[in-house]
Design a protein around this motif. Structure first.
Motif, PDB file in Angstrom:
ATOM      1  N   PRO A   8       0.875  -1.107  -0.063  1.00 54.69           N
ATOM      2  CA  PRO A   8       0.039  -0.303  -0.043  1.00 54.69           C
ATOM      3  C   PRO A   8       0.974   1.206  -0.074  1.00 54.69           C
ATOM      4  O   PRO A   8       2.107   1.237   0.673  1.00 54.69           O
ATOM      5  N   ARG A   9       0.395   2.401  -0.581  1.00 52.64           N
ATOM      6  CA  ARG A   9       1.037   3.598  -0.884  1.00 52.64           C
ATOM      7  C   ARG A   9       2.626   3.384  -1.324  1.00 52.64           C
ATOM      8  O   ARG A   9       3.309   4.408  -0.905  1.00 52.64           O
ATOM      9  N   SER A  10       2.595   2.392  -2.203  1.00 54.15           N
ATOM     10  CA  SER A  10       4.184   2.382  -2.858  1.00 54.15           C
ATOM     11  C   SER A  10       4.184   3.182  -4.049  1.00 54.15           C
ATOM     12  O   SER A  10       5.275   2.568  -4.687  1.00 54.15           O
ATOM     13  N   GLY A  11       3.096   3.274  -4.590  1.00 58.48           N
ATOM     14  CA  GLY A  11       3.102   4.110  -6.219  1.00 58.48           C
ATOM     15  C   GLY A  11       2.640   3.273  -7.214  1.00 58.48           C
ATOM     16  O   GLY A  11       3.029   3.181  -8.285  1.00 58.48           O
ATOM     17  N   LYS A  12       1.602   2.285  -6.764  1.00 59.28           N
ATOM     18  CA  LYS A  12       1.136   1.245  -7.920  1.00 59.28           C
ATOM     19  C   LYS A  12       0.190   2.248  -8.863  1.00 59.28           C
ATOM     20  O   LYS A  12       0.302   2.172  -9.917  1.00 59.28           O
ATOM     21  N   THR A  13      -0.811   3.066  -8.169  1.00 57.70           N
ATOM     22  CA  THR A  13      -1.297   3.867  -8.937  1.00 57.70           C
ATOM     23  C   THR A  13      -0.698   5.073  -9.719  1.00 57.70           C
ATOM     24  O   THR A  13      -0.712   5.095 -10.779  1.00 57.70           O
ATOM     25  N   SER A  14       0.298   5.704  -8.906  1.00 55.43           N
ATOM     26  CA  SER A  14       1.001   7.039  -9.751  1.00 55.43           C
ATOM     27  C   SER A  14       2.114   6.344 -10.525  1.00 55.43           C
ATOM     28  O   SER A  14       2.246   7.220 -11.495  1.00 55.43           O
ATOM     29  N   LYS A  34     -11.016   4.290  -5.200  1.00 54.32           N
ATOM     30  CA  LYS A  34     -10.789   5.659  -4.816  1.00 54.32           C
ATOM     31  C   LYS A  34     -10.844   6.589  -6.202  1.00 54.32           C
ATOM     32  O   LYS A  34     -10.907   6.128  -7.130  1.00 54.32           O
ATOM     33  N   GLU A 258      -6.466  -2.418  -7.479  1.00 51.50           N
ATOM     34  CA  GLU A 258      -7.236  -2.730  -6.259  1.00 51.50           C
ATOM     35  C   GLU A 258      -8.049  -4.389  -6.831  1.00 51.50           C
ATOM     36  O   GLU A 258      -9.186  -4.378  -6.418  1.00 51.50           O
ATOM     37  N   LYS A 369      10.868   2.771  -2.225  1.00 51.06           N
ATOM     38  CA  LYS A 369       9.616   3.326  -2.930  1.00 51.06           C
ATOM     39  C   LYS A 369      10.067   3.818  -4.390  1.00 51.06           C
ATOM     40  O   LYS A 369      11.305   4.540  -4.277  1.00 51.06           O
ATOM     41  N   TYR A 390       3.662  12.252 -11.521  1.00 45.99           N
ATOM     42  CA  TYR A 390       4.012  13.559 -11.151  1.00 45.99           C
ATOM     43  C   TYR A 390       5.478  14.006 -11.326  1.00 45.99           C
ATOM     44  O   TYR A 390       6.018  15.159 -11.020  1.00 45.99           O
TER      45      TYR A 390
END
Ligand code: ATP
Ligand code: MG
Length: 427
Positions: A8-14, A34, A258, A369, A390
């Motif tokens: 989680p929060r490791s940059g999968k989506t971004s 989300k 997800e 990360k 980003y």
């Protein structure tokens, strides 16, 4: 065919989902739990420039107005399709690890029979809910007989006229599986609406449109609808590809972000083998190997993992066995060691070779990360630097667009609460 595993929060989506969507040349499907500041907001503007945007938001994650409908029963007009649809509702409520007991199997069969009864007479899915509520209603049995599904009709009749406790137990279980449809606001998205455009998976396959499938996760959520829609789109894409020379050109990208939470397609591992060479690119994103095992079972997850031609493993792998397995796949290398010994006769130096892991398990567990391992067919394992959207030059455009889309979500949410009085009732 891609499977990615990152904490989680490791940059999968971004780092994976958004860049892939922004670069996609053909149709795109995204599943997500989300909306604000995530893949939906970051890509919706860019995708609107190349095709139509279809947003299926039954649980109002993005507070998106209902501007489309999709016929969830379209593929349920034969027995196999009806069973698959029932399977999506079961999978959304039951973990593979819970096993399938008598009640879930019987409930799944009953649900499948009711879907078939409704679909074969073009009845809406809300009829299925009515039949679930009153098991004594003979309508579905008659409809099935009418449509020539005598064996299914007889089976359903057997369930309905069996011992009352058993029948009620089966129907209660089936009602739980289908419970998300009890909410009329959810059911409306998958029920024919005359004044709204219909999302058609077959047309989508050759378009440059985008389908956003949004749902909360957990039992009772609309994730069964999301899984059914993603399944329908991928299967339609394969059929269209077969009809048009074997391959979709441009290819369709299906990002199942997800996946284990909102898109539990039970036969995804099998589906993967059909998608290969058809120009349908699935990208299944998971938080851990275990999460995949919980969803598809150990054998299923292994099948999915081996069917993936591109495997990406990011930071935060917390599973010692998995880290060790990866470490072995990365391989060994020879290291030269020099040892010096001193004795009366003076100094002697000896050089020897030793075999060592290139990347020991602890180094895999400590991947920072932004780094990821790439295991692709035919090449040695590679270490990647992810390029999150980003940090790319296009962030100048994507960033503000995402902020605008996020603001729009907030405004829609506020507008909704203002339209209600203190009791939550519409004004
Ligand atoms: N626009 C941005 N600018 C700078 N950093 C960002 C930006 N968006 C995300 N990040 C960083 O990237 C991290 C991971 O974000 P991302 O949503 O891609 O992870 P994820 O693995 O998809 O998370 P989740 O499991 O919650 O879905 C965030 O914690 C944040 O530090
Ligand atoms: Mg994410």
């Amino acid at each position: 065919m891609i499977v990615a595993i990152m904490a989680p929060r490791s940059g999968k989506t971004s780092g994976l989902a958004i860049p892939a969507i922004l670069a996609a040349p053909g149709p795109v499907l995204l599943t997500s739990n989300k909306a604000a500041n995530d893949a939906f907001t970051a890509t919706v503007d860019a995708r609107a420039e190349v095709g139509t945007i279809w947003t299926l938001d039954p649980q109002q994650i993005a507070h998106h107005p209902r501007e489309m409908w999709w016929d969830i029963l379209a593929d349920a007009r034969d027995l196999a399709g009806a069973k698959r649809l029932a399977g999506h509702f079961v999978a959304a409520s039951v973990d593979e690890s819970n096993g399938s007991d008598f009640w879930s199997t019987a409930a799944s069969n009953t649900l499948g029979a009711l879907f078939l009864a409704a679909a074969s007479h073009r009845r809406p899915i809300t009829d299925v809910l009515a039949w679930l509520a009153s098991p004594a209603d003979r309508t579905p049995v008659d409809l099935l007989t009418d449509a020539g599904h005598d064996a299914v009709a007889a089976q359903l009749q057997g369930t309905v006229s069996g011992a009352t406790e058993t029948r009620d137990g089966i129907y209660e279980t089936a009602r739980q599986y289908a419970s998300c449809l009890l909410d009329p606001d959810v059911a409306a998205w998958v029920t024919p609406a005359k004044d709204l455009p219909e999302f058609k998976p077959f047309a989508f396959a050759t378009s440059r449109d985008t389908l956003y499938l949004l749902s909360k996760d957990g039992g009772g959520s609309a994730s069964a609808i999301i899984a059914a829609a993603a399944d329908a789109v991928m299967r339609a894409a394969v059929v269209v590809a077969e009809r048009s020379g074997g391959r979709l050109d441009p290819p369709a990208l299906c990002v199942l972000d997800e996946a284990a939470n909102v898109c539990k397609i039970s036969d995804l591992p099998d589906l993967y083998s059909h998608l290969g060479s058809r120009g349908v690119i699935p990208m299944t994103i998971l938080q851990s190997y275990r999460q995949g095992q919980r969803c598809w079972g150990e054998a299923g997850m292994d099948a999915l993992w081996s069917a993936a031609t591109v495997k990406i493993i990011g930071s935060g792998i917390d599973d010692a066995d998995f880290a060790d397995r990866l470490s072995r796949q990365v391989g060994d290398h020879d290291v030269q060691t020099t040892s010096v010994s001193t004795s009366d006769g003076g100094k002697s130096t000896s050089v020897s070779m030793r075999t060592e892991r290139i990347l020991p398990p602890d180094a895999i567990r400590a991947l920072p990360k932004g780094k990821a391992l790439l295991l692709a067919t035919g090449i040695r394992v590679a270490m990647l630097d992810l390029r999150p959207w980003y940090k790319e030059p296009s962030a100048k455009v994507v960033g503000p667009a995402s902020a605008r889309a996020t603001k729009a979500i907030t405004e829609r949410a506020i507008a909704k609460t203002h339209g209600r009085d203190d009791f939550g009732l519409s004004a």
